[in-house]
Scaffold this motif. Structure first.
Motif, mmCIF file in Angstrom:
data_model
loop_
_atom_site.group_PDB
_atom_site.id
_atom_site.type_symbol
_atom_site.label_atom_id
_atom_site.label_comp_id
_atom_site.label_asym_id
_atom_site.label_seq_id
_atom_site.Cartn_x
_atom_site.Cartn_y
_atom_site.Cartn_z
ATOM 1 N N LEU A 202 0.838 -1.206 0.000
ATOM 2 C CA LEU A 202 0.000 0.000 0.000
ATOM 3 C C LEU A 202 0.867 1.248 0.000
ATOM 4 O O LEU A 202 1.009 1.949 1.001
ATOM 5 C CB LEU A 202 -0.947 -0.025 1.196
ATOM 6 C CG LEU A 202 -2.079 -1.050 1.108
ATOM 7 C CD1 LEU A 202 -2.890 -1.072 2.391
ATOM 8 C CD2 LEU A 202 -2.978 -0.778 -0.097
ATOM 9 N N ILE A 203 1.443 1.530 -1.158
ATOM 10 C CA ILE A 203 2.226 2.735 -1.375
ATOM 11 C C ILE A 203 1.391 3.716 -2.206
ATOM 12 O O ILE A 203 0.390 3.327 -2.812
ATOM 13 C CB ILE A 203 3.560 2.422 -2.080
ATOM 14 C CG1 ILE A 203 3.316 1.807 -3.465
ATOM 15 C CG2 ILE A 203 4.417 1.483 -1.235
ATOM 16 C CD1 ILE A 203 4.584 1.613 -4.286
ATOM 17 N N PRO A 204 1.783 4.990 -2.260
ATOM 18 C CA PRO A 204 0.959 5.972 -2.979
ATOM 19 C C PRO A 204 0.673 5.615 -4.433
ATOM 20 O O PRO A 204 -0.430 5.885 -4.926
ATOM 21 C CB PRO A 204 1.792 7.257 -2.866
ATOM 22 C CG PRO A 204 2.513 7.101 -1.575
ATOM 23 C CD PRO A 204 2.864 5.645 -1.485
ATOM 24 N N GLY A 205 1.624 5.008 -5.126
ATOM 25 C CA GLY A 205 1.406 4.680 -6.527
ATOM 26 C C GLY A 205 0.395 3.581 -6.763
ATOM 27 O O GLY A 205 -0.040 3.361 -7.894
ATOM 28 N N ASN A 206 -0.004 2.883 -5.691
ATOM 29 C CA ASN A 206 -0.974 1.795 -5.820
ATOM 30 C C ASN A 206 -2.356 2.166 -5.289
ATOM 31 O O ASN A 206 -3.221 1.295 -5.177
ATOM 32 C CB ASN A 206 -0.473 0.554 -5.077
ATOM 33 C CG ASN A 206 0.692 -0.103 -5.785
ATOM 34 O OD1 ASN A 206 0.872 0.064 -6.984
ATOM 35 N ND2 ASN A 206 1.499 -0.842 -5.035
ATOM 36 N N VAL A 207 -2.544 3.445 -4.978
ATOM 37 C CA VAL A 207 -3.801 3.891 -4.384
ATOM 38 C C VAL A 207 -4.368 5.041 -5.213
ATOM 39 O O VAL A 207 -3.656 5.985 -5.544
ATOM 40 C CB VAL A 207 -3.581 4.342 -2.930
ATOM 41 C CG1 VAL A 207 -4.833 4.963 -2.355
ATOM 42 C CG2 VAL A 207 -3.123 3.159 -2.076
ATOM 43 N N LEU A 208 -5.647 4.958 -5.553
ATOM 44 C CA LEU A 208 -6.310 5.998 -6.337
ATOM 45 C C LEU A 208 -7.166 6.873 -5.423
ATOM 46 O O LEU A 208 -7.796 6.386 -4.484
ATOM 47 C CB LEU A 208 -7.191 5.374 -7.412
ATOM 48 C CG LEU A 208 -6.462 4.579 -8.510
ATOM 49 C CD1 LEU A 208 -7.475 3.903 -9.430
ATOM 50 C CD2 LEU A 208 -5.526 5.470 -9.315
ATOM 51 N N VAL A 209 -7.192 8.171 -5.759
ATOM 52 C CA VAL A 209 -7.875 9.158 -4.936
ATOM 53 C C VAL A 209 -8.829 9.963 -5.811
ATOM 54 O O VAL A 209 -8.506 10.302 -6.952
ATOM 55 C CB VAL A 209 -6.854 10.106 -4.275
ATOM 56 C CG1 VAL A 209 -7.553 11.158 -3.425
ATOM 57 C CG2 VAL A 209 -5.848 9.324 -3.448
ATOM 58 N N ALA A 210 -9.998 10.267 -5.259
ATOM 59 C CA ALA A 210 -10.928 11.215 -5.878
ATOM 60 C C ALA A 210 -11.375 12.161 -4.780
ATOM 61 O O ALA A 210 -11.957 11.725 -3.787
ATOM 62 C CB ALA A 210 -12.117 10.499 -6.501
ATOM 63 N N GLY A 211 -11.109 13.452 -4.948
ATOM 64 C CA GLY A 211 -11.330 14.375 -3.850
ATOM 65 C C GLY A 211 -10.373 14.026 -2.732
ATOM 66 O O GLY A 211 -9.173 13.884 -2.948
ATOM 67 N N ASP A 212 -10.899 13.820 -1.543
ATOM 68 C CA ASP A 212 -10.045 13.371 -0.452
ATOM 69 C C ASP A 212 -10.442 11.977 0.003
ATOM 70 O O ASP A 212 -10.233 11.599 1.158
ATOM 71 C CB ASP A 212 -10.110 14.354 0.730
ATOM 72 C CG ASP A 212 -11.505 14.440 1.341
ATOM 73 O OD1 ASP A 212 -12.450 13.888 0.732
ATOM 74 O OD2 ASP A 212 -11.641 15.044 2.420
ATOM 75 N N ARG A 213 -10.993 11.171 -0.922
ATOM 76 C CA ARG A 213 -11.456 9.824 -0.588
ATOM 77 C C ARG A 213 -10.725 8.777 -1.419
ATOM 78 O O ARG A 213 -10.237 9.049 -2.526
ATOM 79 C CB ARG A 213 -12.971 9.690 -0.835
ATOM 80 C CG ARG A 213 -13.835 10.722 -0.141
ATOM 81 C CD ARG A 213 -13.652 10.727 1.365
ATOM 82 N NE ARG A 213 -14.071 9.489 2.008
ATOM 83 C CZ ARG A 213 -15.249 9.313 2.615
ATOM 84 N NH1 ARG A 213 -16.152 10.297 2.615
ATOM 85 N NH2 ARG A 213 -15.531 8.172 3.227
ATOM 86 N N LEU A 214 -10.664 7.583 -0.901
ATOM 87 C CA LEU A 214 -10.110 6.448 -1.619
ATOM 88 C C LEU A 214 -11.067 6.033 -2.720
ATOM 89 O O LEU A 214 -12.244 5.755 -2.455
ATOM 90 C CB LEU A 214 -9.886 5.289 -0.643
ATOM 91 C CG LEU A 214 -9.375 3.975 -1.219
ATOM 92 C CD1 LEU A 214 -7.963 4.138 -1.770
ATOM 93 C CD2 LEU A 214 -9.398 2.878 -0.150
ATOM 94 N N SER A 215 -10.579 5.996 -3.963
ATOM 95 C CA SER A 215 -11.464 5.642 -5.072
ATOM 96 C C SER A 215 -11.086 4.329 -5.749
ATOM 97 O O SER A 215 -11.810 3.844 -6.614
ATOM 98 C CB SER A 215 -11.469 6.758 -6.128
ATOM 99 O OG SER A 215 -10.203 6.892 -6.746
ATOM 100 N N GLY A 216 -9.969 3.730 -5.371
ATOM 101 C CA GLY A 216 -9.578 2.459 -5.956
ATOM 102 C C GLY A 216 -8.199 2.054 -5.481
ATOM 103 O O GLY A 216 -7.438 2.876 -4.966
#
Length: 299
Positions: A202-216
């Protein structure tokens, strides 16, 4: 500059040729290489609007690569079945050809911005989402499976040789005596709880964001049983102190589990700094930021 000394070259022309040969139904779609600043294992190309193709960067026996890709596809499909957040789903496996020497994979494409580009580190809401994702994986059940012994997620002290190399390579880059002292404490932290299912990276490049929420969440092929503390690396890679505590409370982490999560993040971050200092400065900088957060938490 390539990220690995033995890196395989993958170009848009090679990808187009492979698709034309093996998946002609996708011929004519736009092929776009994605930035390599956050991906270090695969070259990733977007295929049209709804697919992505991943090509292993480091040479290996094709049969072994195929076995890995098959396991990753199975793991990704299993994770998709337990996550309420979108994750890529396996679509197809490609064969060597057109100058590329190994098998490769095709997945569904997820829209969104990676957390390295849309920093959610100060968001309590994002921390709550990340905790919900980790909790869902933990609740999936291992079905009797245990940690495989590869990479992070088992015994901290098994990484002593790697950390010794990291400390040697980090001379002139980091405060190595301080880091050695920290590792001497981290490596002794006991393991007291059984494996749970874990994303593993779970590093930043593996986490998607929309607004300030986790999106994927991306790169789900490592889904498998591991130390329950392993996915807590996300607390250090992704969050500042306040949201980090939000995540901790949401997951109910005791002191030992929390320290072990910090230890796994320390192990990963220390290697990122020196290994990618020239070839992938963004990844190296991420490692430095994580180490800074860990050091600040001990002051």
């Amino acid at each position: 500059m390539t990220m690995h000394d033995d890196q395989v070259d993958v170009t848009t022309e090679i990808v187009a040729a492979l698709i034309a040969e093996q998946f002609p139904r996708w011929s004519g779609r736009a092929i776009r290489p994605l930035s390599s600043s956050t991906g270090t294992v695969n070259a990733v190309f977007r295929i049209g609007d709804d697919l992505s193709a991943r090509f292993p960067l480091r040479p290996a026996d094709p049969g072994e690569v195929l076995a890995v890709l098959e396991r990753e596809a199975e793991a990704s499909a299993e994770l998709a079945g337990v996550s309420r957040f979108p994750v890529p789903e396996p679509v197809a496996l490609g064969k060597p050809g057109a100058g590329y020497p190994m098998p490769w994979s095709v997945q569904t494409w997820l829209p969104g911005t990676v957390a390295s580009d849309a920093d959610p580190s100060g968001s309590d809401a994002f921390a709550e989402d990340l905790a919900a994702f980790v909790a869902a994986l933990r609740g999936a059940g291992t079905r009797g499976r245990v940690f495989s012994g590869d990479n992070r997620g088992g015994v901290l002290a098994d990484h002593d040789d790697w950390m010794a190399q990291c400390f040697e390579e980090s001379e002139g880059l980091l405060d190595v005596p301080q880091l050695r002292e920290m590792w001497s404490r981290f490596r002794e932290l006991p393991r007291t709880s059984a494996d749970v299912m874990s994303h593993g990276d779970l590093i930043p490049g593996n986490v998607l964001v929309a607004g300030d929420r986790l999106s994927g969440v991306l790169d789900t092929g490592g889904f498998g049983p591991a130390d329950p503390a392993l996915d807590l690396v996300g607390a250090w890679h992704l969050l500042e102190a306040g949201p980090r505590e939000v995540l901790r409370r949401a997951l109910g982490c005791d002191d030992l589990e929390w320290e072990r999560g910090k230890a796994w993040a320390f192990e990963q971050a220390t290697g990122l700094v020196w290994y990618y200092v020239a070839s992938n400065p963004a990844m190296s900088a991420m490692g430095r930021r994580t180490l800074d957060r860990i050091l600040a938490s001990t002051e």
